[in-house]
Write an enzyme that holds these catalytic residues in place. Structure first.
Site, PDB file in Angstrom:
ATOM      1  CD  GLU A  69      -2.796   1.349   2.347  1.00 29.18           C
ATOM      2  OE1 GLU A  69      -2.708   0.607   3.326  1.00 29.18           O
ATOM      3  OE2 GLU A  69      -3.726   2.134   2.152  1.00 29.18           O
ATOM      4  CG  ASP A  89      -3.379  -2.363   4.207  1.00 29.60           C
ATOM      5  OD1 ASP A  89      -2.607  -1.585   4.799  1.00 29.60           O
ATOM      6  OD2 ASP A  89      -4.558  -2.092   3.935  1.00 29.60           O
ATOM      7  CB  ILE A  91      -1.470  -0.065   9.522  1.00 31.90           C
ATOM      8  CG1 ILE A  91      -0.100  -0.253  10.200  1.00 31.90           C
ATOM      9  CG2 ILE A  91      -2.562   0.186  10.573  1.00 31.90           C
ATOM     10  CD1 ILE A  91       0.309   0.861  11.160  1.00 31.90           C
ATOM     11  CG  ASP A  92      -7.142  -3.067   6.056  1.00 36.63           C
ATOM     12  OD1 ASP A  92      -7.197  -2.113   5.263  1.00 36.63           O
ATOM     13  OD2 ASP A  92      -8.096  -3.821   6.269  1.00 36.63           O
ATOM     14  CB  THR A  94      -4.463   3.843   8.297  1.00 34.40           C
ATOM     15  OG1 THR A  94      -3.709   2.838   7.640  1.00 34.40           O
ATOM     16  CG2 THR A  94      -3.521   4.956   8.751  1.00 34.40           C
ATOM     17  CG  ASP A 218      -7.599  -2.174   1.368  1.00 33.67           C
ATOM     18  OD1 ASP A 218      -6.939  -1.837   2.350  1.00 33.67           O
ATOM     19  OD2 ASP A 218      -7.888  -1.399   0.438  1.00 33.67           O
TER      20      ASP A 218
HETATM   21  C1  LIP Z   1      -9.002   0.933   4.397  1.00 36.79           C
HETATM   22  C2  LIP Z   1      -9.937  -0.259   4.367  1.00 36.79           C
HETATM   23  C3  LIP Z   1     -11.323   0.176   4.731  1.00 36.79           C
HETATM   24  C4  LIP Z   1     -11.809   0.943   3.591  1.00 36.79           C
HETATM   25  C5  LIP Z   1     -10.916   2.086   3.271  1.00 36.79           C
HETATM   26  C6  LIP Z   1      -9.440   1.753   3.232  1.00 36.79           C
HETATM   27  P1  LIP Z   1      -6.410   1.383   4.935  1.00 36.79           P
HETATM   28  O1  LIP Z   1      -7.655   0.565   4.262  1.00 36.79           O
HETATM   29  O2  LIP Z   1      -9.598  -1.337   5.007  1.00 36.79           O
HETATM   30  O3  LIP Z   1     -12.186  -0.898   4.889  1.00 36.79           O
HETATM   31  O4  LIP Z   1     -13.121   1.349   3.794  1.00 36.79           O
HETATM   32  O5  LIP Z   1     -11.316   2.578   2.025  1.00 36.79           O
HETATM   33  O6  LIP Z   1      -9.072   1.144   2.047  1.00 36.79           O
HETATM   34  O7  LIP Z   1      -6.284   2.628   4.150  1.00 36.79           O
HETATM   35  O8  LIP Z   1      -6.738   1.630   6.355  1.00 36.79           O
HETATM   36  O9  LIP Z   1      -5.262   0.470   4.753  1.00 36.79           O
END
Ligand code: LIP
Length: 272
Positions: A69, A89, A91-92, A94, A218
Protein backbone atom coordinates in the site's frame (compact mmCIF):
# COMPACT_ATOMS: atom_id res chain seq x y z
CA UNK A 1 9.89 -28.75 3.84
CA UNK A 2 8.37 -27.22 0.67
CA UNK A 3 9.21 -23.72 -0.56
CA UNK A 4 5.78 -22.54 0.54
CA UNK A 5 6.30 -24.00 4.04
CA UNK A 6 9.44 -21.91 4.24
CA UNK A 7 7.72 -18.74 2.97
CA UNK A 8 4.95 -19.33 5.49
CA UNK A 9 7.30 -19.70 8.46
CA UNK A 10 9.16 -16.53 7.52
CA UNK A 11 6.01 -14.46 7.08
CA UNK A 12 4.50 -15.65 10.37
CA UNK A 13 7.60 -14.49 12.22
CA UNK A 14 7.68 -11.11 10.45
CA UNK A 15 3.97 -10.44 10.94
CA UNK A 16 4.32 -11.09 14.69
CA UNK A 17 7.23 -8.65 14.75
CA UNK A 18 5.20 -6.07 12.81
CA UNK A 19 2.33 -6.64 15.24
CA UNK A 20 4.54 -5.63 18.15
CA UNK A 21 5.15 -2.27 16.48
CA UNK A 22 1.42 -1.67 15.94
CA UNK A 23 0.59 -2.74 19.51
CA UNK A 24 3.28 -0.51 20.96
CA UNK A 25 2.20 2.55 18.95
CA UNK A 26 -1.59 2.37 18.87
CA UNK A 27 -2.12 4.42 22.02
CA UNK A 28 0.54 7.03 21.28
CA UNK A 29 -0.08 10.36 19.52
CA UNK A 30 0.53 10.10 15.77
CA UNK A 31 1.04 12.59 12.98
CA UNK A 32 -1.25 11.41 10.21
CA UNK A 33 -0.56 12.50 6.64
CA UNK A 34 -3.17 12.36 3.91
CA UNK A 35 -3.02 10.48 0.59
CA UNK A 36 -5.84 10.46 -1.99
CA UNK A 37 -8.09 12.72 0.13
CA UNK A 38 -8.53 14.25 3.60
CA UNK A 39 -9.69 10.97 5.16
CA UNK A 40 -7.23 8.63 3.43
CA UNK A 41 -4.54 8.58 6.12
CA UNK A 42 -1.02 7.26 6.47
CA UNK A 43 1.36 7.40 9.44
CA UNK A 44 5.08 6.84 9.75
CA UNK A 45 4.16 3.45 11.29
CA UNK A 46 2.37 2.27 8.13
CA UNK A 47 5.59 3.02 6.26
CA UNK A 48 7.87 1.45 8.88
CA UNK A 49 5.79 -1.74 9.12
CA UNK A 50 5.73 -2.11 5.33
CA UNK A 51 9.52 -1.69 5.25
CA UNK A 52 9.99 -4.23 8.06
CA UNK A 53 7.95 -6.81 6.10
CA UNK A 54 9.55 -6.11 2.71
CA UNK A 55 13.12 -6.02 4.06
CA UNK A 56 12.56 -9.22 6.04
CA UNK A 57 11.12 -11.13 3.08
CA UNK A 58 13.64 -9.73 0.55
CA UNK A 59 16.59 -10.76 2.71
CA UNK A 60 15.38 -14.39 2.59
CA UNK A 61 13.85 -14.49 -0.90
CA UNK A 62 15.54 -11.81 -3.01
CA UNK A 63 13.60 -12.59 -6.21
CA UNK A 64 10.15 -12.14 -4.62
CA UNK A 65 8.10 -9.12 -5.67
CA UNK A 66 5.85 -6.80 -3.68
CA UNK A 67 2.67 -4.84 -4.06
CA UNK A 68 2.46 -2.71 -0.93
CA UNK A 69 0.00 0.00 0.00
CA UNK A 70 2.59 2.56 1.00
CA UNK A 71 5.03 1.85 -1.85
CA UNK A 72 2.14 2.19 -4.28
CA UNK A 73 1.08 5.53 -2.83
CA UNK A 74 4.66 6.74 -3.42
CA UNK A 75 4.30 5.83 -7.09
CA UNK A 76 5.67 2.25 -7.23
CA UNK A 77 3.93 0.37 -10.06
CA UNK A 78 1.17 -2.03 -9.09
CA UNK A 79 1.68 -4.97 -11.41
CA UNK A 80 0.72 -8.54 -10.67
CA UNK A 81 2.91 -10.94 -12.67
CA UNK A 82 3.36 -14.72 -12.31
CA UNK A 83 6.35 -14.21 -10.00
CA UNK A 84 5.89 -14.85 -6.26
CA UNK A 85 4.37 -11.56 -5.12
CA UNK A 86 3.58 -10.45 -1.59
CA UNK A 87 0.57 -8.14 -1.39
CA UNK A 88 0.87 -6.06 1.76
CA UNK A 89 -1.30 -3.70 3.75
CA UNK A 90 1.00 -2.87 6.66
CA UNK A 91 -1.84 -1.31 8.68
CA UNK A 92 -5.34 -1.96 7.40
CA UNK A 93 -7.67 0.31 9.33
CA UNK A 94 -5.20 3.19 9.49
CA UNK A 95 -8.00 5.56 10.53
CA UNK A 96 -8.74 3.26 13.50
CA UNK A 97 -5.02 3.09 14.33
CA UNK A 98 -4.79 6.89 14.30
CA UNK A 99 -7.78 7.12 16.67
CA UNK A 100 -6.59 4.20 18.86
CA UNK A 101 -9.69 2.16 17.97
CA UNK A 102 -8.49 -1.42 18.40
CA UNK A 103 -9.75 -2.80 15.06
CA UNK A 104 -6.63 -2.56 13.00
CA UNK A 105 -4.43 -5.22 11.46
CA UNK A 106 -1.55 -6.27 9.28
CA UNK A 107 -2.73 -7.97 6.10
CA UNK A 108 -0.39 -9.91 3.82
CA UNK A 109 -0.86 -12.50 1.09
CA UNK A 110 1.47 -14.43 -1.18
CA UNK A 111 0.34 -14.87 -4.79
CA UNK A 112 2.23 -17.20 -7.15
CA UNK A 113 1.19 -17.59 -10.80
CA UNK A 114 -1.76 -15.36 -9.86
CA UNK A 115 -3.00 -17.96 -7.35
CA UNK A 116 -3.06 -16.98 -3.68
CA UNK A 117 -1.09 -19.46 -1.58
CA UNK A 118 -0.90 -17.77 1.83
CA UNK A 119 -3.01 -15.18 3.68
CA UNK A 120 -2.32 -13.72 7.11
CA UNK A 121 -4.38 -11.05 8.89
CA UNK A 122 -3.17 -10.08 12.36
CA UNK A 123 -4.89 -7.74 14.80
CA UNK A 124 -2.22 -7.46 17.49
CA UNK A 125 -4.37 -5.34 19.80
CA UNK A 126 -7.13 -7.94 20.18
CA UNK A 127 -4.71 -10.82 19.51
CA UNK A 128 -6.59 -12.15 16.51
CA UNK A 129 -4.19 -14.03 14.24
CA UNK A 130 -6.00 -15.28 11.11
CA UNK A 131 -4.11 -17.58 8.76
CA UNK A 132 -4.84 -19.64 5.67
CA UNK A 133 -2.89 -21.65 3.13
CA UNK A 134 -4.33 -22.93 -0.12
CA UNK A 135 -6.10 -26.24 0.46
CA UNK A 136 -5.30 -26.34 4.17
CA UNK A 137 -8.20 -24.50 5.85
CA UNK A 138 -8.40 -21.25 7.76
CA UNK A 139 -7.45 -20.64 11.38
CA UNK A 140 -7.84 -18.10 14.18
CA UNK A 141 -4.97 -18.28 16.67
CA UNK A 142 -4.27 -21.80 15.41
CA UNK A 143 -7.85 -23.13 15.78
CA UNK A 144 -9.84 -23.99 12.63
CA UNK A 145 -12.61 -21.55 11.68
CA UNK A 146 -15.54 -21.81 9.31
CA UNK A 147 -18.20 -19.55 7.83
CA UNK A 148 -21.75 -19.44 9.21
CA UNK A 149 -23.34 -21.26 6.28
CA UNK A 150 -26.12 -18.64 6.12
CA UNK A 151 -27.90 -18.65 2.73
CA UNK A 152 -30.57 -16.00 3.12
CA UNK A 153 -30.01 -12.26 2.95
CA UNK A 154 -32.96 -11.52 5.22
CA UNK A 155 -31.16 -13.37 8.04
CA UNK A 156 -27.68 -12.02 7.28
CA UNK A 157 -25.38 -9.74 9.25
CA UNK A 158 -23.70 -7.59 6.60
CA UNK A 159 -20.31 -5.87 6.79
CA UNK A 160 -19.96 -2.75 4.64
CA UNK A 161 -17.84 0.41 4.80
CA UNK A 162 -18.24 4.07 3.97
CA UNK A 163 -14.69 3.90 2.55
CA UNK A 164 -12.08 6.61 2.37
CA UNK A 165 -13.24 8.29 -0.83
CA UNK A 166 -15.33 11.44 -0.58
CA UNK A 167 -16.13 11.41 -4.28
CA UNK A 168 -19.84 12.36 -4.39
CA UNK A 169 -20.73 9.64 -6.91
CA UNK A 170 -19.10 6.94 -4.74
CA UNK A 171 -20.72 8.31 -1.56
CA UNK A 172 -24.12 8.26 -3.24
CA UNK A 173 -23.77 4.58 -4.14
CA UNK A 174 -22.59 3.65 -0.63
CA UNK A 175 -25.44 5.51 1.06
CA UNK A 176 -28.08 4.16 -1.32
CA UNK A 177 -26.87 0.61 -0.72
CA UNK A 178 -26.97 1.14 3.07
CA UNK A 179 -30.43 2.64 2.76
CA UNK A 180 -31.78 -0.19 0.57
CA UNK A 181 -30.18 -2.98 2.57
CA UNK A 182 -31.04 -1.91 6.11
CA UNK A 183 -34.70 -3.05 6.03
CA UNK A 184 -33.80 -6.26 4.17
CA UNK A 185 -31.14 -7.76 6.48
CA UNK A 186 -30.58 -8.54 10.15
CA UNK A 187 -28.05 -5.72 10.51
CA UNK A 188 -25.16 -3.78 9.02
CA UNK A 189 -21.74 -3.44 10.67
CA UNK A 190 -18.37 -1.86 9.82
CA UNK A 191 -15.06 -2.50 11.59
CA UNK A 192 -13.14 0.07 9.52
CA UNK A 193 -10.82 -2.55 8.03
CA UNK A 194 -11.72 -4.50 4.90
CA UNK A 195 -9.40 -7.33 5.94
CA UNK A 196 -11.00 -7.67 9.38
CA UNK A 197 -14.52 -7.40 7.92
CA UNK A 198 -13.68 -10.35 5.66
CA UNK A 199 -12.18 -12.30 8.56
CA UNK A 200 -15.47 -11.85 10.45
CA UNK A 201 -17.18 -13.66 7.56
CA UNK A 202 -14.51 -16.39 7.70
CA UNK A 203 -15.11 -16.72 11.44
CA UNK A 204 -18.89 -17.00 11.07
CA UNK A 205 -19.43 -13.79 13.09
CA UNK A 206 -20.82 -12.01 10.03
CA UNK A 207 -22.40 -13.56 6.94
CA UNK A 208 -21.38 -11.29 4.08
CA UNK A 209 -19.04 -8.35 3.42
CA UNK A 210 -18.77 -6.10 0.39
CA UNK A 211 -16.94 -2.94 -0.57
CA UNK A 212 -16.19 -0.83 -3.63
CA UNK A 213 -12.93 1.12 -3.88
CA UNK A 214 -10.72 -1.15 -1.79
CA UNK A 215 -7.30 -2.09 -3.18
CA UNK A 216 -5.65 -5.47 -3.72
CA UNK A 217 -3.74 -5.11 -0.43
CA UNK A 218 -6.98 -4.65 1.55
CA UNK A 219 -8.50 -7.92 0.36
CA UNK A 220 -5.82 -10.35 -0.90
CA UNK A 221 -5.35 -12.10 2.45
CA UNK A 222 -9.04 -11.91 3.40
CA UNK A 223 -10.00 -13.61 0.13
CA UNK A 224 -8.05 -16.82 0.81
CA UNK A 225 -9.01 -16.81 4.51
CA UNK A 226 -12.73 -16.65 3.62
CA UNK A 227 -12.47 -19.32 0.91
CA UNK A 228 -10.42 -21.65 3.12
CA UNK A 229 -13.07 -21.18 5.82
CA UNK A 230 -15.65 -22.55 3.35
CA UNK A 231 -16.99 -19.24 2.03
CA UNK A 232 -16.94 -17.59 -1.37
CA UNK A 233 -15.42 -14.44 -2.79
CA UNK A 234 -16.94 -12.92 -5.95
CA UNK A 235 -17.26 -9.66 -7.83
CA UNK A 236 -20.12 -7.60 -6.30
CA UNK A 237 -22.00 -7.86 -9.62
CA UNK A 238 -21.98 -11.67 -9.37
CA UNK A 239 -19.03 -12.65 -11.60
CA UNK A 240 -15.64 -14.04 -10.57
CA UNK A 241 -13.54 -12.14 -8.02
CA UNK A 242 -10.81 -10.04 -9.62
CA UNK A 243 -8.07 -9.07 -7.16
CA UNK A 244 -7.12 -5.93 -9.06
CA UNK A 245 -10.67 -4.66 -9.71
CA UNK A 246 -11.06 -2.76 -6.42
CA UNK A 247 -14.39 -4.53 -5.85
CA UNK A 248 -15.14 -7.37 -3.44
CA UNK A 249 -18.03 -9.37 -2.06
CA UNK A 250 -17.41 -12.35 0.19
CA UNK A 251 -20.03 -14.47 1.86
CA UNK A 252 -20.68 -17.63 3.79
CA UNK A 253 -22.40 -19.23 0.78
CA UNK A 254 -22.72 -18.65 -2.96
CA UNK A 255 -26.53 -18.38 -2.57
CA UNK A 256 -26.14 -15.45 -0.18
CA UNK A 257 -23.40 -13.83 -2.30
CA UNK A 258 -25.55 -13.94 -5.44
CA UNK A 259 -28.69 -12.73 -3.65
CA UNK A 260 -26.83 -9.63 -2.46
CA UNK A 261 -25.05 -9.08 -5.81
CA UNK A 262 -28.41 -9.04 -7.57
CA UNK A 263 -29.67 -6.05 -5.57
CA UNK A 264 -26.51 -3.97 -5.03
CA UNK A 265 -26.16 -0.65 -6.80
CA UNK A 266 -22.82 -1.04 -8.53
CA UNK A 267 -19.75 1.20 -8.56
CA UNK A 268 -16.70 0.66 -10.77
CA UNK A 269 -13.57 2.46 -9.51
CA UNK A 270 -10.42 2.75 -11.60
CA UNK A 271 -8.55 -0.58 -11.38
CA UNK A 272 -5.34 -1.13 -9.42
C1 LIP B 1 -9.00 0.93 4.40
C2 LIP B 1 -9.94 -0.26 4.37
C3 LIP B 1 -11.32 0.18 4.73
C4 LIP B 1 -11.81 0.94 3.59
C5 LIP B 1 -10.92 2.09 3.27
C6 LIP B 1 -9.44 1.75 3.23
P1 LIP B 1 -6.41 1.38 4.94
O1 LIP B 1 -7.65 0.56 4.26
O2 LIP B 1 -9.60 -1.34 5.01
O3 LIP B 1 -12.19 -0.90 4.89
O4 LIP B 1 -13.12 1.35 3.79
O5 LIP B 1 -11.32 2.58 2.02
O6 LIP B 1 -9.07 1.14 2.05
O7 LIP B 1 -6.28 2.63 4.15
O8 LIP B 1 -6.74 1.63 6.35
O9 LIP B 1 -5.26 0.47 4.75
Amino acid sequence: MSDIDEYYMVVLRLVKEAGSVVREKINTPKDAMTKSCEVDLVTEWDQKVEKLLIDGISSKFPDHKFIGEEGSSLGNTVELTDAPTWIIDPIDGTMNFVHSLPHTCISIALVINKVTEIGVVYNPILEQFFTARRGQGAFLNGAPISVSGEKELRKALVMMEMGTSRDPEKMKVVLENANNLTPQVHGIRALGSAALNMCMVALGGADVSFEFGIHAWDVAAGDIIVREAGGVCIDPAGGPFDLMSRRVLCASTMELAQELAAILIQYYPERD
